[in-house]
Scaffold this motif. Structure first.
Motif, PDB file in Angstrom:
ATOM      1  N   LYS A  54       0.664  -1.286  -0.040  1.00  0.00           N
ATOM      2  CA  LYS A  54       0.097   0.055  -0.117  1.00  0.00           C
ATOM      3  C   LYS A  54       0.828   1.174  -0.036  1.00  0.00           C
ATOM      4  O   LYS A  54       0.273   2.366   0.174  1.00  0.00           O
ATOM      5  CB  LYS A  54      -0.830  -0.024   1.324  1.00  0.00           C
ATOM      6  N   ILE A  55       1.984   1.276  -0.090  1.00  0.00           N
ATOM      7  CA  ILE A  55       3.141   2.403  -0.028  1.00  0.00           C
ATOM      8  C   ILE A  55       3.982   2.184  -1.047  1.00  0.00           C
ATOM      9  O   ILE A  55       4.825   0.906  -1.121  1.00  0.00           O
ATOM     10  CB  ILE A  55       3.523   2.647   1.689  1.00  0.00           C
ATOM     11  N   LYS A  56       4.250   3.197  -1.864  1.00  0.00           N
ATOM     12  CA  LYS A  56       5.602   3.261  -2.786  1.00  0.00           C
ATOM     13  C   LYS A  56       6.198   4.500  -2.395  1.00  0.00           C
ATOM     14  O   LYS A  56       5.704   5.516  -2.469  1.00  0.00           O
ATOM     15  CB  LYS A  56       4.835   3.116  -4.266  1.00  0.00           C
ATOM     16  N   VAL A  57       7.491   4.289  -2.354  1.00  0.00           N
ATOM     17  CA  VAL A  57       8.466   5.474  -2.079  1.00  0.00           C
ATOM     18  C   VAL A  57       9.059   5.790  -3.437  1.00  0.00           C
ATOM     19  O   VAL A  57      10.070   5.073  -3.966  1.00  0.00           O
ATOM     20  CB  VAL A  57       9.388   5.118  -0.934  1.00  0.00           C
ATOM     21  N   LEU A  58       9.011   7.170  -3.548  1.00  0.00           N
ATOM     22  CA  LEU A  58       9.537   7.781  -4.939  1.00  0.00           C
ATOM     23  C   LEU A  58      10.557   8.599  -4.575  1.00  0.00           C
ATOM     24  O   LEU A  58      10.240   9.538  -3.568  1.00  0.00           O
ATOM     25  CB  LEU A  58       8.421   8.484  -5.739  1.00  0.00           C
ATOM     26  N   THR A  59      11.589   8.849  -5.466  1.00  0.00           N
ATOM     27  CA  THR A  59      12.550   9.937  -5.243  1.00  0.00           C
ATOM     28  C   THR A  59      11.938  11.152  -6.357  1.00  0.00           C
ATOM     29  O   THR A  59      11.937  10.788  -7.645  1.00  0.00           O
ATOM     30  CB  THR A  59      13.888   9.540  -5.648  1.00  0.00           C
ATOM     31  N   VAL A 108     -11.213   3.606   2.918  1.00  0.00           N
ATOM     32  CA  VAL A 108     -10.842   4.952   2.381  1.00  0.00           C
ATOM     33  C   VAL A 108      -9.762   4.913   1.336  1.00  0.00           C
ATOM     34  O   VAL A 108      -9.881   5.931   0.265  1.00  0.00           O
ATOM     35  CB  VAL A 108     -10.418   5.736   3.684  1.00  0.00           C
ATOM     36  N   LEU A 109      -8.892   4.045   1.324  1.00  0.00           N
ATOM     37  CA  LEU A 109      -7.595   4.116   0.503  1.00  0.00           C
ATOM     38  C   LEU A 109      -7.942   3.372  -0.877  1.00  0.00           C
ATOM     39  O   LEU A 109      -7.259   3.624  -1.736  1.00  0.00           O
ATOM     40  CB  LEU A 109      -6.373   3.462   1.081  1.00  0.00           C
ATOM     41  N   GLU A 110      -9.161   2.885  -1.023  1.00  0.00           N
ATOM     42  CA  GLU A 110      -9.886   2.542  -2.399  1.00  0.00           C
ATOM     43  C   GLU A 110     -10.157   3.626  -3.105  1.00  0.00           C
ATOM     44  O   GLU A 110     -10.041   3.743  -4.548  1.00  0.00           O
ATOM     45  CB  GLU A 110     -10.908   1.718  -2.117  1.00  0.00           C
ATOM     46  N   GLU A 111     -10.353   4.906  -2.606  1.00  0.00           N
ATOM     47  CA  GLU A 111     -10.844   6.228  -3.088  1.00  0.00           C
ATOM     48  C   GLU A 111     -10.016   7.193  -3.032  1.00  0.00           C
ATOM     49  O   GLU A 111      -9.993   8.286  -3.718  1.00  0.00           O
ATOM     50  CB  GLU A 111     -12.441   6.581  -2.785  1.00  0.00           C
ATOM     51  N   VAL A 112      -8.883   7.036  -2.064  1.00  0.00           N
ATOM     52  CA  VAL A 112      -7.968   8.380  -1.789  1.00  0.00           C
ATOM     53  C   VAL A 112      -6.589   7.894  -2.355  1.00  0.00           C
ATOM     54  O   VAL A 112      -6.271   6.703  -1.974  1.00  0.00           O
ATOM     55  CB  VAL A 112      -8.049   8.769  -0.683  1.00  0.00           C
ATOM     56  N   LYS A 115       0.082   4.181  10.213  1.00  0.00           N
ATOM     57  CA  LYS A 115      -1.396   3.814  10.443  1.00  0.00           C
ATOM     58  C   LYS A 115      -2.161   3.497   9.112  1.00  0.00           C
ATOM     59  O   LYS A 115      -3.081   2.940   9.171  1.00  0.00           O
ATOM     60  CB  LYS A 115      -1.927   5.314  11.384  1.00  0.00           C
ATOM     61  N   LEU A 116      -1.908   4.362   8.325  1.00  0.00           N
ATOM     62  CA  LEU A 116      -2.546   4.269   6.976  1.00  0.00           C
ATOM     63  C   LEU A 116      -2.308   2.918   6.397  1.00  0.00           C
ATOM     64  O   LEU A 116      -3.460   2.226   5.839  1.00  0.00           O
ATOM     65  CB  LEU A 116      -2.181   5.325   5.969  1.00  0.00           C
ATOM     66  N   VAL A 117      -1.028   2.202   6.248  1.00  0.00           N
ATOM     67  CA  VAL A 117      -0.882   1.076   5.604  1.00  0.00           C
ATOM     68  C   VAL A 117      -1.504  -0.066   6.744  1.00  0.00           C
ATOM     69  O   VAL A 117      -1.749  -1.240   6.196  1.00  0.00           O
ATOM     70  CB  VAL A 117       0.457   0.777   5.244  1.00  0.00           C
ATOM     71  N   THR A 118      -1.501   0.223   7.825  1.00  0.00           N
ATOM     72  CA  THR A 118      -2.004  -0.918   8.847  1.00  0.00           C
ATOM     73  C   THR A 118      -3.295  -0.817   9.305  1.00  0.00           C
ATOM     74  O   THR A 118      -3.836  -1.953   9.866  1.00  0.00           O
ATOM     75  CB  THR A 118      -1.117  -0.787  10.165  1.00  0.00           C
ATOM     76  N   ILE A 167       0.591   6.528  -0.744  1.00  0.00           N
ATOM     77  CA  ILE A 167      -0.061   5.601  -0.128  1.00  0.00           C
ATOM     78  C   ILE A 167      -1.587   5.264  -0.736  1.00  0.00           C
ATOM     79  O   ILE A 167      -2.352   6.427  -0.610  1.00  0.00           O
ATOM     80  CB  ILE A 167      -0.063   5.992   1.378  1.00  0.00           C
ATOM     81  N   THR A 168      -1.931   4.279  -0.983  1.00  0.00           N
ATOM     82  CA  THR A 168      -3.221   3.900  -1.492  1.00  0.00           C
ATOM     83  C   THR A 168      -3.407   2.485  -1.361  1.00  0.00           C
ATOM     84  O   THR A 168      -2.552   1.705  -1.103  1.00  0.00           O
ATOM     85  CB  THR A 168      -3.591   4.602  -2.927  1.00  0.00           C
TER      86      THR A 168
END
Length: 864
Positions: free
Chosen positions: A59-64, A156-160, A143-146, A79-80
């Motif tokens: 659910k998280i991807k870190v970009l430079t 929520v992360l399905e739409e945000v 908190k968001l990914v767990t 994060i989604t």
């Protein structure tokens, strides 16, 4: 069979956490709770944590997203939901389609709004010493990914899509953390650093959001208007400790008239939901609707308004970096003790800790994400609607277009302005043929910025004249109380010395929309000419000259206008002997700096003065002076060689001879008391904020340094003082000049960051290359009064305010107080000069149109 399936499903649910990689909490990773007293994670740890979480969760991807000024990687987490993560390109494309609304019907937009995902961009820790949000970001991501949130995070992360930048100032975050750790447990715990927490700008990194000078600003701007185009953005900050515990929007009056009303309604919706969620969770001392106004365009938290992005600011009460403070009720400002409609639940005082700020920021951030989810389709559709309105609707009296004529005094600077506008999403066209706009004929090659475009508000806000509403007074005829959040006026063409015409009535022209700003065409120079001319009206000409000095080139400055075949160059233009070394170096320099040069053969009859290579010193105090940082930026940007001078360079066991090493010494805008003593005057309003630094960073140049500067000038050195640094010359040198508005009451004269008109003597060396009438950024400036000089002194007014009509953009009362007063004075003392520039002529590296007052002081010709 059914029973077996039931048991198997239950067993699978029980062992599922063991089969999946567990998400490491920030506390487990750091070894302490986020926000613990006197504990900070530095940027290296923050990066490492986000990358670890990326490896543990889909659910998280870190970009430079870019590199910092000091070459650190800037990271941002996406994060989604896992399903969304696989289609990020699709959702980015939808955001851009809704923005570029010309070919979309309302039905198309509704369909895209339903299909798309609302994008929320959370930026943290822009001001490095306001460090809490960089810590909070780790816990928010966890908190968001767990799913440990006050809402159903998976749903929520399905739409945000949350874009989370844990710090937009990584260099400063590391500096502040290192400094804090070094001093924990000493009497300097929680003290400010003696240098800027952004290499060039310090706190002013939040004043760079239309000029885009800084690497960090550009990286975030690219996310906002090129790559992701989020519908919602919040920038999280901290403020003083003795007021509200938290400030959140809505914003205060006045609103900028260019901003779409739906922005203010969206800001209010998000802000009030934050206030509600904070209140229901027992958070006291939350204020909204005052303090921070909706007028200015130039900060990270307000420039997006003009791009139809709902943008919010949060300001939490600070601690001493990470050290807790105890605040007695009596130490709170009276307005933060009493209840009001904008402050219904005051905080009673007591201990205030880093963890308190973390909790407030976590709550408001999660509230914003929840609000985005609840109104997802509306936010997406209304973003389209605002962009569509920007393209199609125009109120009476509003501009149809702005035209930047092809003929300019400084064409490379004109291109630079256009490039900055384009980077932030402004659509720019170029005329293929001559055309008529208003009552003027414009030549082919002129640039046209039509207001029918998605980011109309942004383009208009930067190009038009600002007319700020009259601030309120404390009482009838009393001083003004409405202090602006930064500038009242900022018109970019005025600041940069670019001709730009607003045209209200529609016109027709054969235009080409540009994908990039073109470079000027340069004609190769003949090798047979004896001398080369560079026009002093071009800032970049000075860069070429400084580079040629590395070749020991013979250079002069003309003392009058030069007219030759196909050119006219202003007084002060550079006459360069065309040696084989110059012929080798010059073509590359001209191409690099986009400067046209002109050949001449006749030389003897030209009135001129020789120019030598000047050795430049720039003073840097230990009080983290932003104007010094911006001056450094200008020097680096124009590749002007210089040496940074500290207090120790002005004094020593032996008498210091500054003239042995330097020809010009520049003091940026800084209090004379700071320069001399290293601390504010005891009677200053800033004195109560002063805290003694470690011994290494105490003091200023002292009386010994002042005497060394006096000798430096008398021996032929040039001392340049910008804005408040002029007080050093007034107080210590007894120059025949002073500050005419020093003791003027604010009820009689008030000019909050506005653009004013001056008349310039452009035949004087410090005024070379300037137009006879110029625009200056008057930011806490001085109006200089001169007097008949005593023996051994002389003075020349280079720029002065006119009799009337002084205001060009912003707000001004009391123009009669400064009418006819000087803005720039060239004072001669024996062999040397003291150049008084009573305003920041290089203000935040924005006011390119007045750079030449400073550049000319660095290249002052040897006039007999």
């Amino acid at each position: 069979m059914i029973k077996r399936i039931h048991y198997f499903a239950l067993f699978f649910l029980l062992i599922l956490p063991l089969l999946l990689p567990a998400q490491t909490s920030p506390e487990e990773f750091l070894g302490h709770k986020v926000g613990a007293d006197r504990k900070l994670a530095d940027y290296n740890q923050i990066q490492a944590y986000f990358h670890k979480l990326d490896g543990e969760s889909g659910k998280i991807k870190v970009l430079t997203i870019g590199k910092t000024t000091l070459n650190k990687p800037m990271i941002m987490a996406v994060i989604t939901s896992k399903e969304n993560m696989a289609k990020l390109d699709t959702f980015q494309s939808i955001n851009k389609k809704l923005r570029d609304a010309r070919d979309l019907t309302a039905d198309d937009a509704n369909r895209l709004a339903k299909e798309g995902k609302v994008t929320v961009f959370i930026t943290c820790n822009l001001h490095a010493s306001e460090i809490t949000s960089s810590q909070m970001a780790m816990e928010l991501a966890y908190k968001l990914v767990t799913g440990n949130t006050p809402f159903n995070a998976p749903k929520v992360l399905e739409e945000v899509i949350v874009l989370l930048a844990p710090t937009t100032n990584p260099d400063g975050q590391q500096m502040v953390t290192d400094w804090y750790r070094k001093n924990v447990g000493t009497k300097y715990e929680g003290s400010r650093m003696p240098w800027l927490y952004q290499h060039y700008a310090g706190h002013d990194n939040n004043r760079d959001w239309f000029m885009l000078n800084l690497a960090e600003t550009k990286a975030v701007t690219k996310i906002l208007y090129q790559d992701w185009v989020p519908q919602i953005h919040i920038d999280e900050h901290e403020m003083g400790a003795t007021g509200a515990r938290l400030w959140i929007p809505p914003f205060a009056n006045p609103p900028n008239p260019n901003v779409h009303p739906l922005i203010w309604r969206g800001v209010a919706l998000c802000g009030m939901n934050m206030a509600y969620d904070l209140q229901k969770n027992g958070f006291k001392g939350v204020q909204y609707g005052s303090e921070f106004a909706g007028w200015w365009d130039g900060a990270c938290d307000n420039t997006p308004w003009f791009h139809n992005t709902i943008c919010l600011l949060s300001e939490a009460a600070s601690v001493k970096v990470a050290s807790p403070i105890n605040i007695d009720l009596s130490e709170l400002s009276e307005s933060f003790v009493e209840k009001s409609m904008q402050f219904p639940d005051p905080w009673p005082g007591g201990w205030w800790r880093l963890r308190d700020i973390v909790d407030y920021e976590l709550t408001l951030s999660q509230s914003l994400i929840k609000t985005a989810y609840l109104h997802k389709k509306e936010f997406l559709y209304n973003f389209y609607k605002m962009c569509k309105d920007s393209i199609e609707k125009s109120e009476e009296g509003q501009p149809f277009a702005f035209v930047i004529p092809k003929t300019q005094c400084d064409y490379p600077t004109t291109l630079k302005m256009l490039d900055k506008l384009m980077f932030a999403g402004v659509e720019i066209n170029q005329a293929k043929e001559d055309f008529i706009g208003g009552d003027k004929v414009y030549p082919a090659g002129s640039f046209v910025i039509l207001m029918s475009q998605p980011y109309r508000a942004y383009a208009q806000a930067l190009l038009e004249i600002q007319n700020h509403p009259t601030p309120k007074r404390q009482y009838p005829n009393g001083p003004f109380t409405s202090l602006l959040y930064d500038n009242a006026g900022w018109t970019l063409p005025l600041q940069m010395g670019v001709k730009c015409d607003q045209i209200n009535n529609p016109f027709k022209a054969n235009l080409t929309k540009l994908d990039k700003i073109p470079s000027p065409s340069l004609t190769p120079l003949p090798k047979t000419s004896s001398f080369i001319i560079l026009d002093s009206r071009l800032n970049n000409s000075y860069s070429v000259v400084f580079a040629l000095f590395q070749e020991n080139t013979e250079i002069y400055r003309s003392q009058d206008i030069l007219v030759g075949e196909g050119f006219e160059a202003a007084a002060g233009s550079f006459i360069i002997k065309n040696t084989p070394q110059v012929q080798k170096a010059l073509p590359g320099l001209l191409e690099k700096w986009q400067v046209k040069a002109y050949p001449i053969d006749t030389f003897a009859e030209i009135p001129k003065a020789p120019l030598k290579r000047y050795r430049v010193g720039l003073y840097q105090s230990w009080r983290a002076n932003m104007d010094e940082g911006w001056t450094r930026y200008v020097f680096d940007d124009l590749e002007i060689p210089f040496t940074t001078l500290h207090n120790k360079d002005f004094k020593g066991k032996k008498k210091v001879n500054l003239k042995e090493k330097f020809d010009v010494i520049v003091f940026a805008d800084e209090s004379a008391d700071i320069i001399k003593l290293g601390k504010p005057n005891p009677n200053s309003r800033y004195a109560r904020y002063y805290r003694k630094p470690p011994p290494k960073y105490e003091g200023g140049i002292g009386s010994e340094g002042v005497e060394a500067l006096k000798t430096f000038v008398e021996q032929g050195g040039i001392l340049v003082t910008l804005n408040s640094a002029c007080e050093l010359a007034f107080n210590e040198f007894q120059v025949p000049a002073g500050n005419a508005i020093e003791n003027i009451d604010r009820s009689k004269f008030f000019c909050p960051g506005s653009i004013l008109k001056v008349k310039v003597d452009n035949k004087s060396p410090v005024g070379y290359g300037m137009p006879s009438e110029a625009a200056i950024m008057f930011y806490e400036g001085r109006a200089l009064s001169t007097r008949v000089p005593p023996q051994g002194w002389d003075r020349k007014v280079v720029a002065r305010f006119p009799e009337n009509d002084i205001l060009l953009s912003g707000w001004l009362t009391g123009e009669d107080v400064i009418a006819r007063k000087a803005a720039v004075v060239d004072i001669q003392r024996k062999k040397g000069h003291i150049i008084l520039i009573g305003f920041p002529c290089q203000h935040r590296a924005q006011s390119h149109g007045t750079y030449k007052f400073l550049l000319n002081a660095l290249l002052y010709p040897e006039i007999n």
